[in-house]
Design a protein around this motif. Structure first.
Motif, PDB file in Angstrom:
ATOM      1  N   GLN A  39       0.923  -1.153   0.050  1.00 32.91           N
ATOM      2  CA  GLN A  39      -0.048   0.061  -0.034  1.00 32.91           C
ATOM      3  C   GLN A  39       0.914   1.125   0.063  1.00 32.91           C
ATOM      4  O   GLN A  39       0.383   2.355  -0.323  1.00 32.91           O
ATOM      5  CB  GLN A  39      -0.818   0.020   1.190  1.00 32.91           C
ATOM      6  CG  GLN A  39      -1.784  -1.089   1.261  1.00 32.91           C
ATOM      7  CD  GLN A  39      -3.197  -0.825   0.103  1.00 32.91           C
ATOM      8  OE1 GLN A  39      -3.223   0.189  -0.239  1.00 32.91           O
ATOM      9  NE2 GLN A  39      -3.616  -1.827  -0.328  1.00 32.91           N
ATOM     10  N   TYR A  40       1.919   1.288   0.542  1.00 41.50           N
ATOM     11  CA  TYR A  40       2.852   2.237   0.761  1.00 41.50           C
ATOM     12  C   TYR A  40       3.872   2.582  -0.441  1.00 41.50           C
ATOM     13  O   TYR A  40       3.800   3.775  -0.949  1.00 41.50           O
ATOM     14  CB  TYR A  40       3.766   2.214   2.053  1.00 41.50           C
ATOM     15  CG  TYR A  40       4.785   3.471   2.355  1.00 41.50           C
ATOM     16  CD1 TYR A  40       4.317   4.361   3.279  1.00 41.50           C
ATOM     17  CD2 TYR A  40       6.018   3.766   1.631  1.00 41.50           C
ATOM     18  CE1 TYR A  40       4.989   5.432   3.540  1.00 41.50           C
ATOM     19  CE2 TYR A  40       6.815   4.828   2.167  1.00 41.50           C
ATOM     20  CZ  TYR A  40       6.188   5.497   2.906  1.00 41.50           C
ATOM     21  OH  TYR A  40       6.824   6.692   3.246  1.00 41.50           O
ATOM     22  N   HIS A  41       4.119   1.452  -0.915  1.00 46.14           N
ATOM     23  CA  HIS A  41       4.998   1.742  -2.182  1.00 46.14           C
ATOM     24  C   HIS A  41       4.567   1.075  -3.500  1.00 46.14           C
ATOM     25  O   HIS A  41       5.208   1.471  -4.553  1.00 46.14           O
ATOM     26  CB  HIS A  41       6.358   0.648  -2.014  1.00 46.14           C
ATOM     27  CG  HIS A  41       7.424   1.281  -0.733  1.00 46.14           C
ATOM     28  ND1 HIS A  41       7.980   2.426  -0.935  1.00 46.14           N
ATOM     29  CD2 HIS A  41       7.639   0.724   0.419  1.00 46.14           C
ATOM     30  CE1 HIS A  41       8.850   2.692   0.118  1.00 46.14           C
ATOM     31  NE2 HIS A  41       8.532   1.636   0.860  1.00 46.14           N
ATOM     32  N   GLY A  42       3.413   0.471  -3.612  1.00 48.26           N
ATOM     33  CA  GLY A  42       2.815   0.308  -4.693  1.00 48.26           C
ATOM     34  C   GLY A  42       3.286  -1.260  -4.939  1.00 48.26           C
ATOM     35  O   GLY A  42       3.842  -1.904  -4.263  1.00 48.26           O
ATOM     36  N   PHE A 181       1.957   1.870  12.426  1.00 50.95           N
ATOM     37  CA  PHE A 181       2.577   2.956  13.008  1.00 50.95           C
ATOM     38  C   PHE A 181       4.013   3.492  12.483  1.00 50.95           C
ATOM     39  O   PHE A 181       4.080   4.635  12.121  1.00 50.95           O
ATOM     40  CB  PHE A 181       2.769   2.624  14.583  1.00 50.95           C
ATOM     41  CG  PHE A 181       3.685   3.814  15.344  1.00 50.95           C
ATOM     42  CD1 PHE A 181       3.019   5.126  15.685  1.00 50.95           C
ATOM     43  CD2 PHE A 181       4.914   3.648  15.718  1.00 50.95           C
ATOM     44  CE1 PHE A 181       3.613   5.893  16.419  1.00 50.95           C
ATOM     45  CE2 PHE A 181       5.539   4.634  16.400  1.00 50.95           C
ATOM     46  CZ  PHE A 181       4.822   5.723  16.801  1.00 50.95           C
ATOM     47  N   PHE A 182       4.992   2.427  12.127  1.00 54.15           N
ATOM     48  CA  PHE A 182       6.180   2.666  11.817  1.00 54.15           C
ATOM     49  C   PHE A 182       5.841   2.874  10.185  1.00 54.15           C
ATOM     50  O   PHE A 182       6.872   3.928   9.785  1.00 54.15           O
ATOM     51  CB  PHE A 182       7.103   1.504  11.845  1.00 54.15           C
ATOM     52  CG  PHE A 182       7.436   1.160  13.405  1.00 54.15           C
ATOM     53  CD1 PHE A 182       8.007   2.260  14.204  1.00 54.15           C
ATOM     54  CD2 PHE A 182       7.519  -0.028  13.925  1.00 54.15           C
ATOM     55  CE1 PHE A 182       8.195   2.150  15.453  1.00 54.15           C
ATOM     56  CE2 PHE A 182       7.469  -0.191  15.388  1.00 54.15           C
ATOM     57  CZ  PHE A 182       8.098   0.758  16.109  1.00 54.15           C
ATOM     58  N   VAL A 183       5.160   2.304   9.555  1.00 57.94           N
ATOM     59  CA  VAL A 183       5.311   2.342   8.075  1.00 57.94           C
ATOM     60  C   VAL A 183       4.393   3.721   7.498  1.00 57.94           C
ATOM     61  O   VAL A 183       5.269   4.379   6.562  1.00 57.94           O
ATOM     62  CB  VAL A 183       4.601   1.240   7.253  1.00 57.94           C
ATOM     63  CG1 VAL A 183       4.299   1.514   5.686  1.00 57.94           C
ATOM     64  CG2 VAL A 183       5.384   0.008   7.484  1.00 57.94           C
ATOM     65  N   PHE A 184       3.416   4.243   8.117  1.00 58.38           N
ATOM     66  CA  PHE A 184       2.643   5.067   7.727  1.00 58.38           C
ATOM     67  C   PHE A 184       2.689   6.385   8.793  1.00 58.38           C
ATOM     68  O   PHE A 184       3.264   7.500   8.271  1.00 58.38           O
ATOM     69  CB  PHE A 184       1.092   4.830   7.692  1.00 58.38           C
ATOM     70  CG  PHE A 184       0.775   3.764   6.666  1.00 58.38           C
ATOM     71  CD1 PHE A 184       0.899   4.195   5.100  1.00 58.38           C
ATOM     72  CD2 PHE A 184       0.512   2.567   6.867  1.00 58.38           C
ATOM     73  CE1 PHE A 184       0.677   3.180   4.144  1.00 58.38           C
ATOM     74  CE2 PHE A 184       0.272   1.586   5.867  1.00 58.38           C
ATOM     75  CZ  PHE A 184       0.337   1.953   4.482  1.00 58.38           C
ATOM     76  N   ILE A 185       2.281   6.033   9.913  1.00 59.12           N
ATOM     77  CA  ILE A 185       2.610   7.263  11.065  1.00 59.12           C
ATOM     78  C   ILE A 185       3.958   7.811  10.920  1.00 59.12           C
ATOM     79  O   ILE A 185       4.056   8.928  10.842  1.00 59.12           O
ATOM     80  CB  ILE A 185       2.226   6.962  12.351  1.00 59.12           C
ATOM     81  CG1 ILE A 185       0.778   6.321  12.507  1.00 59.12           C
ATOM     82  CG2 ILE A 185       2.124   7.934  13.136  1.00 59.12           C
ATOM     83  CD1 ILE A 185      -0.139   7.524  11.690  1.00 59.12           C
ATOM     84  N   GLY A 189       8.107   3.455   5.738  1.00 58.35           N
ATOM     85  CA  GLY A 189       7.989   2.557   4.458  1.00 58.35           C
ATOM     86  C   GLY A 189       8.421   1.070   4.837  1.00 58.35           C
ATOM     87  O   GLY A 189       8.182   0.672   5.996  1.00 58.35           O
ATOM     88  N   ALA A 190       9.164   0.594   4.015  1.00 58.46           N
ATOM     89  CA  ALA A 190       9.706  -0.865   4.022  1.00 58.46           C
ATOM     90  C   ALA A 190      10.424  -1.130   5.169  1.00 58.46           C
ATOM     91  O   ALA A 190      10.262  -2.231   6.085  1.00 58.46           O
ATOM     92  CB  ALA A 190      10.456  -1.048   2.754  1.00 58.46           C
ATOM     93  N   PHE A 191      11.302  -0.159   5.800  1.00 58.38           N
ATOM     94  CA  PHE A 191      12.230  -0.200   6.871  1.00 58.38           C
ATOM     95  C   PHE A 191      11.308  -0.247   8.163  1.00 58.38           C
ATOM     96  O   PHE A 191      11.741  -1.108   8.937  1.00 58.38           O
ATOM     97  CB  PHE A 191      13.118   0.878   7.037  1.00 58.38           C
ATOM     98  CG  PHE A 191      13.886   0.753   8.421  1.00 58.38           C
ATOM     99  CD1 PHE A 191      15.162   0.211   8.346  1.00 58.38           C
ATOM    100  CD2 PHE A 191      13.599   1.340   9.542  1.00 58.38           C
ATOM    101  CE1 PHE A 191      15.836   0.165   9.441  1.00 58.38           C
ATOM    102  CE2 PHE A 191      14.218   1.453  10.453  1.00 58.38           C
ATOM    103  CZ  PHE A 191      15.544   0.909  10.682  1.00 58.38           C
ATOM    104  N   GLY A 192      10.248   0.402   8.333  1.00 60.41           N
ATOM    105  CA  GLY A 192       9.340   0.299   9.393  1.00 60.41           C
ATOM    106  C   GLY A 192       8.515  -1.167   9.317  1.00 60.41           C
ATOM    107  O   GLY A 192       8.451  -1.644  10.573  1.00 60.41           O
TER     108      GLY A 192
END
Length: 441
Positions: A39-42, A181-185, A189-192
């Motif tokens: 969802q974040y990177h497609g 929380f880590f990816v979006f907030i 991204g992938a690291f989160g």
């Protein structure tokens, strides 16, 4: 819980509930990560995590090798000899030693060769940077994932399946909320996603270790006799389960390379979703095997064939239900699966239904084939388990993945696994029938 005298139906479904929860939540580590990263990177994010999938297969398979291999022998001894606690704990000790060795080897490989491994697993220019970001925090806690698999097997055989499930559930719940929380907030991204997964694994292993401070615990480290002989027994017994996960990693690599050669990145992103659906299906199969194995092993050791046959009846009914359910879902809602795991383009939505429906046929027999390896291990027929796991995981499947696109066109690739599962199921059913007829009692 009395494996030798308790009501089989009650024992089986109690263990099935615990094993299903544990197996399902374990899959969340990779599945939720792909959904969030996709969802974040497609589509590139989903494809990157498809490249990482073999890493999980390798780590989990090592834990299963020591956990299932040792715990089958552990329960068989207790079923046969009752009070022989120390001798059974020699196999637990061997499993711990083996897990330490394998964890250190995997840890070193992933830390120092992460880039090379991801390239081997099919990473390209678009997916390699995202895959590297994801595995960076996981590098610090690789042993936790392996030990979670090993300890969960022993907790089930030490009559504490609830803790095995609860521990994995705790880590999985953190992973779900931590991912968001880590990816979006935090916009990581992938690291989160990798960070949330790493922390979740630490929570799970710490919860499992609490078993050793309870009154239920009968596990202990002892000085084993005949160390090399027992190592060999554990490895031979657990190899089929080990190879199931290793094989999934090998097949993922083969599929990744063939897809990029014949079909391109969009098809690879769809395959990334299939990998996650397949993970769910395998978790259903694992839960049946893990629920049955302690009951089967103990009763095999005690020579109670009628109780083995009754357990087998419930297990086969459950695998049939899971197989039908997953095929129906793949046929009816293929694009809904895609939307769960990524923000898809129109091109992806156009090709996804036919790919998922074709590959999804294999899910009808997959639960049966995986369960059969647990059954063969529990009744001490490792050769049959070996044939099933290697045939479906490498020989038949590998040949078809390599040959079908060249002989019948690129889209024929998606029928490699349905054909593989069919051939494997024929052998598994024949051998289960033969061995079950020979059981005494």
């Amino acid at each position: 819980m009395d494996f030798l005298n308790g009501k089989i139906k009650t024992l089986y479904f109690k263990y099935l509930a615990a094993a299903f929860g544990s197996a399902l939540i374990t899959s969340i580590y990779s599945i939720v990560d792909m959904a969030m990263v996709g969802q974040y990177h497609g589509p590139e994010g989903a494809a990157a995590l498809a490249v990482v999938a073999p890493v999980w297969n390798i780590i989990y398979s090592m834990g299963l090798l020591m956990g299932i291999g040792g715990s089958v022998l552990f329960s068989t001894i207790r079923g046969r000899e009752g009070s022989e606690i120390r001798r059974s704990n020699e196999y637990f000790t061997i499993s711990v030693i083996g897990s330490v060795i394998l964890a250190l080897a995997a840890w070193a490989a992933i830390i120092f060769l992460d880039r090379e491994l991801l390239l081997l697993f099919g990473a390209g220019e678009e997916t390699l940077p995202l895959a590297l970001q994801y595995v960076k925090p996981i590098n610090f806690v690789v042993p936790c994932f392996l030990f979670t698999q090993m300890l969960a097997a022993y907790l089930r055989n030490d009559k504490n399946p609830g803790l095995a499930t609860g521990a994995v559930l705790a880590g999985g719940i953190f992973n779900i909320f931590g991912d968001y929380f880590f990816v979006f907030i935090c916009d990581m991204g992938a690291f989160g996603a990798g960070l949330a997964t790493a922390i979740g694994s630490v929570i799970s292993i710490l919860a499992m270790l609490s078993h050793f401070f309870t009154k239920k615990n009968t596990l202990s480290l002892v000085r084993p006799s005949g160390i090399m002989k027992k190592f060999r027994e554990v490895i031979v017994t657990g190899f089929a389960t080990f190879f199931i996960d290793i094989a999934m990693g090998i097949l993922t690599i083969l599929f990744n390379r063939q897809i990029m050669a014949y079909l391109g990145t969009n098809a690879l992103s769809v395959y990334g979703v299939i990998v996650n659906i397949s993970t769910f299906v395998q978790c259903c199969a694992y839960s049946v095997g893990q629920a049955s194995q302690p009951i089967l092993s103990a009763n095999f050791g005690a020579g109670k064939g009628s109780r083995i046959r009754e357990t087998l009846k419930y297990a086969l009914g459950t695998t049939t239900f899971f197989g039908i359910a997953w095929v129906v879902l793949c046929m009816v809602i293929p694009n809904q699966f895609i939307r769960i795991f990524m923000d898809p383009t129109e091109a992806v939505l156009q090709i996804a239904p036919s790919i998922i429906r074709s590959y999804g046929i294999s899910f009808l027999l997959l639960p049966l084939n995986i369960f059969s390896t647990y059954y063969f291990q529990a009744v001490m027929k490792p050769q049959a388990a070996f044939v099933v796991s290697v045939s479906r995981g490498l020989v038949i499947s590998g040949i078809l993945i390599l040959l079908l696109p060249a002989l019948a066109g690129a889209d024929a690739l998606w029928f490699a696994m349905p054909i593989t599962e069919l051939f494997t199921a024929v052998y598994a059913v024949v051998m289960m029938r033969n061995y079950t007829r020979k059981l005494a009692g």
